[in-house]
Design a protein around this motif. Structure first.
Motif, PDB file in Angstrom:
ATOM      1  N   ARG A   1       3.122  -1.979  -9.916  1.00  0.00           N
ATOM      2  CA  ARG A   1       3.536  -3.249  -9.497  1.00  0.00           C
ATOM      3  C   ARG A   1       2.438  -4.214  -9.638  1.00  0.00           C
ATOM      4  O   ARG A   1       2.722  -5.295  -9.917  1.00  0.00           O
TER       5      ARG A   1
ATOM      6  N   GLU B   1       7.475  -7.159 -10.170  1.00  0.00           N
ATOM      7  CA  GLU B   1       9.035  -6.661 -10.226  1.00  0.00           C
ATOM      8  C   GLU B   1       9.547  -6.187 -11.607  1.00  0.00           C
ATOM      9  O   GLU B   1      10.610  -5.621 -11.374  1.00  0.00           O
TER      10      GLU B   1
ATOM     11  N   THR C   1      10.582   1.522 -11.704  1.00  0.00           N
ATOM     12  CA  THR C   1      10.735   2.078 -10.081  1.00  0.00           C
ATOM     13  C   THR C   1      10.408   3.617 -10.154  1.00  0.00           C
ATOM     14  O   THR C   1      10.106   4.139 -11.092  1.00  0.00           O
ATOM     15  N   GLU C   2      10.572   3.909  -8.976  1.00  0.00           N
ATOM     16  CA  GLU C   2      10.259   5.392  -8.574  1.00  0.00           C
ATOM     17  C   GLU C   2      11.308   6.435  -9.394  1.00  0.00           C
ATOM     18  O   GLU C   2      10.687   7.358  -9.814  1.00  0.00           O
TER      19      GLU C   2
END
Length: 185
Positions: free
Chosen positions: A48, A53, A57-58
């Motif tokens: 991040r 953005e 992602t995870e």
């Protein structure tokens, strides 16, 4: 690896070690032995901080790590939080049409260092360990894209100039213009 490449790598590593740098610990992990729950908070925070953005992602990390990734983590000496990360996966993970190259070509998924440790020549320490682990697994090539905006592509080219076997770019990407490099391990 031929003798000349090995001598250059050893010289590069010794020059690298002579420079004044923060004390850090760098470790290589096999993606099958990493406990994601133990590192996810730090890794997602790094991502991040670096990409906002547009960061992975995870789920992105979990998908990559379950695909035979070699992962290098960096921590400040005697500290818990992860301050740096790089990892590579077989090329076929990102490009299924190149699955036949997966035994000899890896691609870097991500390389990040927290802001307070950037510009201190620490990426090289992670890359040295990543490359060594990839060689031990039989890889001959490493591919990566590098952002132009932050001079990262310029640094990759400078540090790998003798081993770059293919270069393309700039290429437009989700993260902005990037250069592509194929590097002999």
């Amino acid at each position: 690896m031929d003798r000349l490449s090995k001598m250059k790598m050893e010289k590069s590593q010794s020059e690298f070690e002579e420079r004044e740098q923060p004390e850090v610990e760098v470790e290589v992990f096999d993606s099958q032995t990493i406990n994601w729950e133990m590192i996810k908070e730090d890794v997602l925070q790094l991502e991040r901080e670096a990409f906002g953005e547009k960061g992975f992602t995870e789920e992105d990390f979990i998908d990559d790590f379950k695909n035979n990734a070699v992962v290098v983590l960096m921590r400040a000496k005697n500290a818990r939080p992860i301050i740096g990360l790089t990892y590579a996966v077989p090329i076929g993970v990102y490009y299924p049409e190149r699955k036949s190259e997966s035994s000899n070509t890896a691609i870097i998924g991500d390389t990040i260092i927290t802001k307070t440790y950037r510009g201190k020549r620490l990426v090289g320490r992670m890359m040295f360990l990543l490359e060594d682990a990839l060689r031990k697994r039989g890889y001959q090539y490493l591919e990566r894209s590098a952002m132009i905006a932050n001079h990262y592509a310029e640094n990759v080219e400078k540090n790998y100039q003798d081993r770059i076997v293919h270069k393309e770019g700039p290429r437009d990407s989700f993260w902005g213009p990037q250069m592509f490099f194929k590097i002999k391990l």
